[in-house]
Design an enzyme around this catalytic site. Structure first.
Site, mmCIF file in Angstrom:
data_model
loop_
_atom_site.group_PDB
_atom_site.id
_atom_site.type_symbol
_atom_site.label_atom_id
_atom_site.label_comp_id
_atom_site.label_asym_id
_atom_site.label_seq_id
_atom_site.Cartn_x
_atom_site.Cartn_y
_atom_site.Cartn_z
ATOM 1 N N ARG A 158 1.016 -1.131 0.244
ATOM 2 C CA ARG A 158 -0.073 -0.041 -0.018
ATOM 3 C C ARG A 158 0.976 1.194 0.215
ATOM 4 O O ARG A 158 0.412 2.420 -0.036
ATOM 5 C CB ARG A 158 -0.928 0.035 1.253
ATOM 6 N N TRP B 185 2.863 6.010 1.776
ATOM 7 C CA TRP B 185 2.917 6.519 0.502
ATOM 8 C C TRP B 185 2.774 8.111 0.411
ATOM 9 O O TRP B 185 1.816 8.448 0.709
ATOM 10 C CB TRP B 185 1.762 5.828 -0.458
ATOM 11 N N GLY C 62 -4.775 8.736 3.960
ATOM 12 C CA GLY C 62 -6.039 9.603 3.546
ATOM 13 C C GLY C 62 -5.245 10.823 3.118
ATOM 14 O O GLY C 62 -3.988 11.037 3.320
ATOM 15 N N GLU D 198 -3.645 -2.400 -21.964
ATOM 16 C CA GLU D 198 -3.434 -3.071 -20.586
ATOM 17 C C GLU D 198 -1.641 -3.597 -20.847
ATOM 18 O O GLU D 198 -1.136 -3.397 -19.970
ATOM 19 C CB GLU D 198 -4.187 -4.362 -20.478
#
Ligand code: F6R
Length: 611
Positions: A27, A77, A104, A483
């Site tokens: 994450r 991050w 957030g 993709e």
């Protein structure tokens, strides 16, 4: 997009936090930190380090260097403030009393920071999160819950928060708004985490927090509150997948493991949904009269999920003869879309937490649309806010670059298209049967492609030094190229673009010169001749052409292209499901040969919970 974990219990907390963070590192991975309450020092001990979690783990001797049984941890991050020790979380208030981990963005942090500075509060970091820690401390008068409640009235934005207070070390506070957060129930211990993978080693009993909810965790239990701070009871869900699913299981990278898992994931996704030659969609809340009344379908998603939607446009329009629009979620939410109560909005998301996708979903709902989501993570926010959910059942996907989620999303979309077409009477019986039969063969055909991976590895060794690549194709091959191109660029850092082949002569062809690598996708049999012409076109300008073709066209393609990756023949509608596998393998091997950090590409994170 930042991972958070918290534990309160009787065990030493630091190793538990580090273990949980290791599972959440997908994450965010530019820095990490923990805050632990030390009984001996009667204070919070905070340890943070820029870089991968390993740096922190080494610093703390795997957690042995820290004493305490309650704590919070974070893997970051960066959004506000560059990656650095000081900007890492936990962020701590000036007094050292309050520690906060956050996923957030606090949108009004600047205004709150000025307010606190005018009251003499000194800040040490550039983060928005420090404002939360400082503000809680500012309001704290002996009741942590009350102070947090006052802060929640003042902060705006998206947040999942874990809060620890040195004056109240027998509790942890968890808060959720627009960023995922779950609670885990153990024996004599309790957890908070960004997702289940962080705590599944310790408990399978979890609660998915809703927006606006808050929870107080103690060793004895968890009390949840709604946005009005009224106590509420929450339903406990039992997670039924095994921890091995979130581990590498002997593979060097999660991405490779997940590529190899695709046949099994496809079986799980498809087989229960085809019975006695009919599509069977479980708990399906859309009735046939609604399907008939649909004026159009909107597919909304980001990144690779959006690319699935691009294939979906071709396939769903062909099957249902309904107008299908595909939109990037980040555009949809601001474009005043033409949506009403006869519009079906299909939302596609692996994580079920992507902020732009969630915002698009809410916008579509506000406009009256019905929302059907195709989601991998069970219980995720998007799944919970949709009218109907179809899970992909791909299992946990850890590598940042998606693979098995893409394939299973596509399978669900195809099944959905077939079911709609059956209801609408827009598919002939013969075609319907033949697609379903072929769908059941997809996992086996994927296994055939995977068994030939050495060939793709060889091709990667021929091309990994190129610094610019174009993927070209028409119709579903164009959608597939989007993709293939994203997969390659995101993990190998090679500049790569995808073009509809017909567009080449409208500008792009000027970029083709001696040695440019063109990956020419020519799987769609109806347009194979056109694909061949485009190969000739770029070859004659000096391109090296690596093609993708079905077995029945590989020989023909090989007469012009420099090399060909082959997939088994299948029904036209299903070609991208097979075609994506060699492209994933190609990207993987190229990145491997270039020495890239495949599971954690620079600047990326798995779950994008910021705008
Ligand atoms: C690329 C990739 C991303 C995601 C995108 C949407 O390999 O994984 O482009 O597809 O961030 O994420 P979800 O599907 O979780 O909404």
């Amino acid at each position: 997009m930042c991972g958070i974990v918290g534990y309160i219990g009787k065990e030493q907390v630091a190793p538990i936090l580090l273990d949980g963070l290791a599972r959440l590192e997908y994450r965010g991975y530019d820095s990490a930190g923990v805050a632990v309450y030390s009984q001996k020092k009667q204070a919070l001990c905070v340890h943070k380090a820029k870089g991968r979690l390993q740096v922190l783990s080494d610093m703390l001797r795997g957690g042995a260097a820290v004493d305490g049984t309650v704590g919070i941890g974070h893997t970051r991050w960066a959004t506000h403030g560059a990656p650095s020790d000081v900007n890492s979380h936990p962020q701590v208030s000036q007094s050292g009393r309050i520690a906060v981990v956050h996923n957030g963005i606090i949108e009004n942090y600047a205004e709150l920071k000025s307010f606190l500075m005018s009251k003499g509060v000194e800040f040490t970091s550039q983060t928005d999160t420090e404002v939360v820690a400082q503000l809680i401390d500012y309001f704290y008068q002996g009741d942590l819950l009350e102070a947090v409640g006052r802060v929640l009235h003042r902060i705006q934005g998206a947040y999942a928060l874990g809060i620890l207070c040195a004056d109240a070390p027998d509790q942890l506070i968890a808060v959720r708004k627009d960023s995922p957060l779950i609670l885990g129930y153990g024996e004599g211990c309790n957890f908070l985490a960004s997702d289940v993978t962080a705590i599944i080693k310790y408990t399978r009993d979890v609660v998915y927090m809703e927006d606006g909810e808050l929870a107080v965790l103690t060793r004895e239990g968890i009390q949840c509150y709604n946005h009005l701070m009224q106590p509420i009871e929450k339903e406990i869900s039992h997670v039924d997948w095994e921890i091995d699913a979130a581990e590498k299981g002997g593979y060097e990278h999660f991405m490779f493991k997940e590529i190899m898992e695709q046949p099994e994931a496809m079986r799980r996704c498809i087989f229960p949904r085809i019975r006695d030659g009919e599509v069977y969609l479980e708990d399906f809340g859309l009735d046939e009269s609604y399907i008939r009344s649909m004026s159009k379908i909107y597919i909304v998603a980001c990144g690779s999920s959006y690319h699935v939607g691009m294939v979906g446009k071709y396939n769903l329009e062909r099957l249902t003869r309904k107008n299908v629009e595909v939109s990037l979620a980040s555009e949809f939410r601001y474009m005043d879309p033409i949506v009403d109560d006869h519009t079906l909005v299909i939302v596609i998301s692996q994580s079920g937490e992507t902020l732009d996708t969630m915002a698009a979903l809410r916008e579509a709902k506000r406009l009256g649309a019905r929302i059907l989501s195709i989601v991998n993570v069970v219980g995720s926010s998007i799944a919970r806010e949709s009218d109907v959910v179809l899970y992909t059942w791909a299992g946990p996907e850890i590598a940042v670059a998606t693979t098995k989620a893409y394939s299973t999303q596509m399978a669900v979309l195809d099944l959905l298209g077939l079911w709609f077409a059956r209801v609408l009477g827009t598919v002939e019986e013969k075609e319907y049967r033949s697609v379903l039969e072929e769908m059941l063969l997809l996992p086996g055909k994927m296994e055939t492609i995977l068994a030939n991976k050495d060939n793709i590895q060889y091709l990667a060794s021929q091309y990994f030094n190129h610094d610019s690549v174009f993927f070209i194709g028409r119709n579903v091959d164009y959608a597939l190229g989007l993709e293939g191109s994203l997969k390659l660029k995101e993990i190998s850092y090679i500049h790569s673009e995808a073009y509809a082949s017909g567009e080449l002569k409208h500008g792009t062809i000027s970029l083709i010169e001696d040695g440019t690598l063109v990956v020419a996708l020519g799987t769609y049999s109806k347009l194979f001749e056109k694909a061949m012409s485009n190969v000739v076109e770029v070859k004659s300008r000096g391109a090296d052409v690596l093609a993708l073709a079905t077995e029945s066209h590989a020989e023909e393609m090989g007469k012009t292209a420099d090399a060909v990756m082959t997939i088994p023949d299948t029904h036209d509608l299903l070609l991208p499901s097979l075609g994506v596998v060699p492209l994933q393998l190609f990207a993987y091997y190229v990145a491997l040969m270039r020495g890239c950090d495949i599971d954690k590409p620079r600047n990326l994170a798995k779950s994008v919970t910021v705008e």
